[in-house]
Design a protein around this motif. Structure first.
Motif, PDB file in Angstrom:
ATOM      1  N   UNK A 392       0.943  -1.262   0.120  1.00 26.39           N
ATOM      2  CA  UNK A 392       0.069   0.094   0.064  1.00 26.39           C
ATOM      3  C   UNK A 392       0.976   1.384   0.061  1.00 26.39           C
ATOM      4  N   UNK A 393       1.834   1.117   0.835  1.00 25.07           N
ATOM      5  CA  UNK A 393       2.844   2.280   0.934  1.00 25.07           C
ATOM      6  C   UNK A 393       3.522   2.503  -0.555  1.00 25.07           C
ATOM      7  N   UNK A 394       4.057   1.567  -1.226  1.00 21.44           N
ATOM      8  CA  UNK A 394       4.792   1.554  -2.689  1.00 21.44           C
ATOM      9  C   UNK A 394       3.872   2.177  -3.566  1.00 21.44           C
ATOM     10  N   UNK A 395       2.394   1.856  -3.458  1.00 22.42           N
ATOM     11  CA  UNK A 395       1.428   2.267  -4.464  1.00 22.42           C
ATOM     12  C   UNK A 395       1.065   3.735  -4.076  1.00 22.42           C
ATOM     13  N   UNK A 396       0.951   3.940  -2.798  1.00 24.25           N
ATOM     14  CA  UNK A 396       0.714   5.428  -2.432  1.00 24.25           C
ATOM     15  C   UNK A 396       1.804   6.375  -3.142  1.00 24.25           C
ATOM     16  N   UNK A 397       3.056   5.965  -2.641  1.00 19.23           N
ATOM     17  CA  UNK A 397       4.286   6.698  -3.197  1.00 19.23           C
ATOM     18  C   UNK A 397       4.281   6.901  -4.593  1.00 19.23           C
ATOM     19  N   UNK A 398       3.801   5.965  -5.425  1.00 22.72           N
ATOM     20  CA  UNK A 398       3.845   5.849  -6.917  1.00 22.72           C
ATOM     21  C   UNK A 398       2.492   7.021  -7.093  1.00 22.72           C
ATOM     22  N   UNK A 399       1.500   6.718  -6.666  1.00 28.03           N
ATOM     23  CA  UNK A 399       0.433   7.597  -6.777  1.00 28.03           C
ATOM     24  C   UNK A 399       0.625   8.948  -6.615  1.00 28.03           C
ATOM     25  N   UNK A 400       1.310   9.368  -5.444  1.00 29.66           N
ATOM     26  CA  UNK A 400       1.547  10.798  -5.301  1.00 29.66           C
ATOM     27  C   UNK A 400       2.712  11.291  -6.604  1.00 29.66           C
ATOM     28  N   UNK A 401       3.210  10.584  -7.298  1.00 28.77           N
ATOM     29  CA  UNK A 401       3.984  10.888  -8.405  1.00 28.77           C
ATOM     30  C   UNK A 401       3.231  10.806  -9.942  1.00 28.77           C
ATOM     31  N   UNK A 402       2.105  10.542  -9.704  1.00 33.71           N
ATOM     32  CA  UNK A 402       1.282  10.022 -11.037  1.00 33.71           C
ATOM     33  C   UNK A 402       1.920   8.831 -11.650  1.00 33.71           C
ATOM     34  N   UNK A 403       2.789   8.026 -11.048  1.00 33.99           N
ATOM     35  CA  UNK A 403       3.299   7.065 -11.722  1.00 33.99           C
ATOM     36  C   UNK A 403       2.710   5.422 -11.193  1.00 33.99           C
ATOM     37  N   UNK A 404       1.417   5.597 -10.276  1.00 29.76           N
ATOM     38  CA  UNK A 404       0.969   4.277 -10.007  1.00 29.76           C
ATOM     39  C   UNK A 404       0.306   3.409 -11.107  1.00 29.76           C
ATOM     40  N   UNK A 405       0.726   1.887 -11.205  1.00 28.63           N
ATOM     41  CA  UNK A 405       0.067   1.354 -12.414  1.00 28.63           C
ATOM     42  C   UNK A 405      -1.548   1.235 -12.300  1.00 28.63           C
ATOM     43  N   UNK A 406      -2.209   1.028 -12.996  1.00 22.38           N
ATOM     44  CA  UNK A 406      -3.545   0.862 -12.997  1.00 22.38           C
ATOM     45  C   UNK A 406      -3.890  -0.487 -12.473  1.00 22.38           C
TER      46      UNK A 406
END
Length: 550
Positions: A392-406
């Motif tokens: 969850x933390x990794x996906x959140x970190x990526x989401x904050x940088x607009x890089x989260x995979x779909x």
């Protein structure tokens, strides 16, 4: 001490997630729903941790025969979820359907928990009764499982919570696995406690050797001299040094099998207690969960009783079809994953029993010992709880940088990670004797067995894959399914799981027929096929998920 530390970590993780949901605006009904599901899953995983070994030791069935019962039951659990979804969607009474499911499961556990004599004198009657109990559990599970997931999804229909759906389902999934972690310890502890109370110790190889002796005594295939000698040796070990002869070993065989199987029956009884706890939690928190039956009644009482919801107005027939096509495409792909993943309760459990040195993980609690192949069933849920906040933390970190995979991309990545798990097991299995050779030897010595760390590492990789697929698959279904088909589509997700589970018996056939490394290669191929198909559909699935018409 290690067990205490692990349990403390799990409980702290659960407390941390309760705090997280309160601080980060998750719906208030999420934790009660997760706790109700945790209790039910605790009972369910008590049963699943020991089911294949129970069937083998109770009835003396071989791996393929056991696998057929196991796979049909496991498939029925998920297939009947489709029936449960249809019932809930038709009646709009999701919570009433969930309640009925909990009660039915308790009845089913009672049927299989009732002790019957072993060796079984009337195979047809006792095996039929056991299978009927499993069918009752499967139907109750069908009423419960998919509909509770649908209710959790309905918590996120409010735009206030819509963007928190993936995290919500990951938290929900984590609580499932807290129950799943403790369950095998309870099952093993009760079984081994009963063995100790009757003057015996646990040995994983003995039930199979005892049934080999019974078949030989009935005029079947004679035991090899090596297997016969090992039976005498192990019988003496578990009986405190009592010496047995060819004339007295039959008494031991009958007594040990009866005590061993009765311990399993008592373990199933613990699942009834878990059902009652889940029932109390659900009833106490029922009002916090969405109630579609009241919404339906309000519509019927209005002047425009048949008026569709806002979502249904916005969604034309073409979009509904596209969403259903997308869902069924994903359902078809995950069949291969579940066929591979759910070997954990079947061929992977046999592998742990036959090839892993269990003596080094013997946990003595004084009144009972925690030792047995079933203990590895707790490794997967532990890693679910441990890894969930990290992922969850990794996906959140990526989401904050607009890089989260779909979500579809995450599922595809998960398929590839599952393939890596079986590649690892393939490498570890190179050079091991076949299952047939092990049976002829009466089991392997400790020096010939693999370290338990092999199973721990394998489950670590496989659990990582699971966290990319299962909770996010639930989220994907709840996000894409048309509003009036939520229960049915959750049921279809579980029905796809059912098809994968129905194929589980193939693992047992391969396990007994070809070298182990070749068996695991089949699952590598299945996971890679799933990954390729999923990644090939990613862009199309992303458009559907975002509400764009293809």
């Amino acid at each position: 001490m290690l067990l205490f530390i692990v349990m403390t970590v799990l409980l702290l993780a659960a407390a941390g997630f309760v705090y997280y949901t309160n601080r980060h605006g998750q719906p208030k009904g999420l934790i009660p729903a997760a706790l109700a599901n945790m209790g039910e899953r605790f009972g369910f995983y008590i049963m699943m941790a020991i089911l294949t070994l129970f069937i083998s030791s109770k009835f003396g069935l071989n791996k393929t025969q056991t696998g057929l019962i196991y796979s049909v039951f496991y498939a029925a659990i998920y297939l009947l979820a489709l029936v449960g979804g249809i019932i809930a969607d038709r009646t709009r009474n999701y919570k009433g359907t969930i309640l009925a499911g909990l009660i039915l499961m308790a009845v089913g556990y009672f049927i299989i928990a009732w002790p019957t004599e072993t060796p079984v004198s009337n195979m047809a009657v006792i095996l039929t009764l056991t299978c009927f109990g499993l069918l009752v559990i499967a139907f109750g599970n069908g009423l419960f499982k998919g509909n509770l997931q649908a209710v959790v999804g309905q918590l996120y229909d409010n735009e206030k919570y819509a963007k928190k759906r993936d995290v919500g389902f990951q938290i929900f999934y984590m609580f499932i696995n807290i129950g799943g972690f403790f369950a095998p310890f309870i099952a093993i502890g009760i079984r081994n406690w009963w063995l100790g109370k009757q003057g015996f110790a646990y040995n994983a190889d003995l039930p199979e050797l005892c049934h080999q002796w019974l078949r030989a005594a009935d005029g079947g295939t004679a035991m090899t001299e090596q297997a016969s000698g090992r039976l005498m040796e192990l019988a003496s070990q578990v009986s405190g040094g009592t010496a047995y002869t060819a004339d007295t070993i039959g008494d031991f065989v009958n007594s040990y099998l009866n005590v061993f199987s009765t311990g399993f029956h008592y373990a199933f009884a613990a699942a009834i207690v878990a059902m009652l706890i889940s029932l109390v939690i659900f009833l106490a928190n029922r009002r916090r969960l969405p109630d579609h039956s009241k919404k339906a009644a309000a519509k019927e009482g209005s002047n425009n009783a048949q008026a569709p919801t806002v979502e249904e107005v916005k969604m034309d027939a073409k979009e509904v079809r596209q969403r259903i096509y997308a869902l069924f495409a994903v359902f078809a792909v995950v069949i291969f994953f579940w066929f591979s993943f759910h070997q954990n309760g079947y061929s992977l459990t046999y592998f742990a029993r036959d090839y892993i040195n269990l003596d080094v993980i013997n946990i003595d609690l004084g009144f009972t010992q925690i030792v047995g192949a079933e203990i590895f069933q707790s490794v997967n849920p532990f890693f679910v709880v441990f890894l969930t906040p990290i992922i969850i933390g990794i996906f959140g970190w990526l989401r904050n940088r607009d890089k989260e995979p779909s979500t579809p991309m995450k599922i595809g990545i998960g398929m590839g990670i599952a393939a890596v798990a079986y590649i690892f097991l393939t490498i570890c299995s190179a050079g091991l004797p076949t299952s047939e050779e092990v049976a002829a030897m009466g089991g392997l010595d400790a020096s010939q067995r693999l370290s338990p760390l092999v199973m721990v590492a394998m489950y670590f990789i496989l659990t990582t894959a699971e966290l990319f697929i299962s909770p996010l698959g639930l989220s994907f279904v709840s996000k894409v399914a048309p509003p009036h088909l939520q229960g049915i589509m959750q049921g279809c997700w579980l029905a796809a799981t059912a098809i994968g589970n129905q194929l589980l018996f193939i693992g047992g056939i391969l396990y007994d027929s070809i070298p182990l490394w070749a068996t695991w290669c089949v699952f590598v191929a299945a996971c890679l096929i799933s990954m390729g198909a999923m990644l090939g559909m990613v862009r199309w699935l992303e458009r559907i998920t975002e509400g764009k018409k293809a």
